[in-house]
Design a protein around this motif. Sequence first.
Motif, PDB file in Angstrom:
ATOM      1  N   UNK A   1      -1.723 -14.795  -4.125  1.00  0.00           N
ATOM      2  CA  UNK A   1      -0.774 -14.293  -2.964  1.00  0.00           C
ATOM      3  C   UNK A   1      -0.763 -12.968  -3.061  1.00  0.00           C
ATOM      4  N   UNK A   2      -0.490 -12.254  -2.145  1.00  0.00           N
ATOM      5  CA  UNK A   2      -0.294 -10.543  -2.154  1.00  0.00           C
ATOM      6  C   UNK A   2       1.137 -10.382  -1.267  1.00  0.00           C
ATOM      7  N   UNK A   3       1.764  -9.852  -1.770  1.00  0.00           N
ATOM      8  CA  UNK A   3       3.027  -9.447  -1.130  1.00  0.00           C
ATOM      9  C   UNK A   3       3.509  -7.842  -1.161  1.00  0.00           C
ATOM     10  N   UNK A   4       3.539  -7.471   0.052  1.00  0.00           N
ATOM     11  CA  UNK A   4       3.704  -6.040  -0.060  1.00  0.00           C
ATOM     12  C   UNK A   4       5.260  -5.775   0.622  1.00  0.00           C
ATOM     13  N   UNK A   5       6.058  -4.972  -0.066  1.00  0.00           N
ATOM     14  CA  UNK A   5       7.674  -4.677   0.268  1.00  0.00           C
ATOM     15  C   UNK A   5       7.556  -3.053   0.209  1.00  0.00           C
ATOM     16  N   UNK A   6       8.640  -2.554   1.142  1.00  0.00           N
ATOM     17  CA  UNK A   6       8.862  -1.049   1.116  1.00  0.00           C
ATOM     18  C   UNK A   6      10.069  -0.769   0.950  1.00  0.00           C
ATOM     19  N   UNK A   7      10.748  -0.024   0.133  1.00  0.00           N
ATOM     20  CA  UNK A   7      12.105   0.489  -0.295  1.00  0.00           C
ATOM     21  C   UNK A   7      12.318   1.713  -0.254  1.00  0.00           C
ATOM     22  N   UNK A   8      13.497   1.992   0.494  1.00  0.00           N
ATOM     23  CA  UNK A   8      14.096   3.297   0.783  1.00  0.00           C
ATOM     24  C   UNK A   8      14.357   3.975  -0.531  1.00  0.00           C
ATOM     25  N   UNK A   9      14.451   5.377  -0.359  1.00  0.00           N
ATOM     26  CA  UNK A   9      15.015   6.210  -1.633  1.00  0.00           C
ATOM     27  C   UNK A   9      15.848   7.366  -1.393  1.00  0.00           C
ATOM     28  N   UNK A  10      16.340   7.874  -2.344  1.00  0.00           N
ATOM     29  CA  UNK A  10      17.443   9.004  -1.880  1.00  0.00           C
ATOM     30  C   UNK A  10      16.671  10.220  -1.720  1.00  0.00           C
ATOM     31  N   UNK A  11      15.385  10.321  -1.705  1.00  0.00           N
ATOM     32  CA  UNK A  11      14.750  11.600  -1.209  1.00  0.00           C
ATOM     33  C   UNK A  11      14.349  11.455   0.425  1.00  0.00           C
ATOM     34  N   UNK A  12      14.681  12.340   1.153  1.00  0.00           N
ATOM     35  CA  UNK A  12      14.314  12.436   2.546  1.00  0.00           C
ATOM     36  C   UNK A  12      12.803  12.088   3.055  1.00  0.00           C
ATOM     37  N   UNK A  13      12.527  11.363   3.651  1.00  0.00           N
ATOM     38  CA  UNK A  13      11.112  11.084   3.988  1.00  0.00           C
ATOM     39  C   UNK A  13      10.124  10.312   3.015  1.00  0.00           C
ATOM     40  N   UNK A  14      10.965   9.893   2.014  1.00  0.00           N
ATOM     41  CA  UNK A  14      10.146   9.042   0.737  1.00  0.00           C
ATOM     42  C   UNK A  14      10.491   7.634   1.043  1.00  0.00           C
ATOM     43  N   UNK A  15       9.494   6.916   0.823  1.00  0.00           N
ATOM     44  CA  UNK A  15       9.983   5.272   0.474  1.00  0.00           C
ATOM     45  C   UNK A  15       8.717   5.040  -0.566  1.00  0.00           C
ATOM     46  N   UNK A  16       9.208   3.790  -1.228  1.00  0.00           N
ATOM     47  CA  UNK A  16       8.269   3.339  -2.108  1.00  0.00           C
ATOM     48  C   UNK A  16       7.786   2.044  -1.557  1.00  0.00           C
ATOM     49  N   UNK A  17       6.268   1.954  -1.831  1.00  0.00           N
ATOM     50  CA  UNK A  17       5.813   0.718  -1.646  1.00  0.00           C
ATOM     51  C   UNK A  17       5.035  -0.027  -2.742  1.00  0.00           C
ATOM     52  N   UNK A  18       5.646  -1.252  -2.887  1.00  0.00           N
ATOM     53  CA  UNK A  18       5.467  -2.017  -3.971  1.00  0.00           C
ATOM     54  C   UNK A  18       4.664  -3.251  -3.591  1.00  0.00           C
ATOM     55  N   UNK A  19       3.511  -3.430  -4.063  1.00  0.00           N
ATOM     56  CA  UNK A  19       2.346  -4.528  -4.004  1.00  0.00           C
ATOM     57  C   UNK A  19       2.453  -5.499  -5.183  1.00  0.00           C
ATOM     58  N   UNK A  20       2.897  -6.580  -4.996  1.00  0.00           N
ATOM     59  CA  UNK A  20       2.429  -7.801  -6.181  1.00  0.00           C
ATOM     60  C   UNK A  20       1.511  -8.725  -5.761  1.00  0.00           C
TER      61      UNK A  20
END
Length: 82
Positions: A1-20
């Motif tokens: 099973x693979x899961x992809x999630x995106x998270x906002x950050x405090x930096x304009x135009x930046x987001x974090x992508x985490x794949x488990x």
Amino acid sequence: MIDREKFPTAWKGCEISVVTERQRDGRWAVVAAINQTTPAHTRTIDLPVPSERFATQEEAQAYGLEQAQRWLEENMPKTEAA
């Protein structure tokens, strides 16, 4: 099973992508990246793949998110943080 999630950050135009991903032995692996978007371009910063494996998906995701947050804090200009 693979899961992809995106998270906002405090930096304009930046987001974090985490794949488990659940491994054959039932443990979880994680990889994280930072996606930076400006009007002129998009850049993906792939973070080093950790060798650690985790008992739960939540632990793996938290590790990836923390890894990316730490990278942002150490490498992005403080003036860009919201």
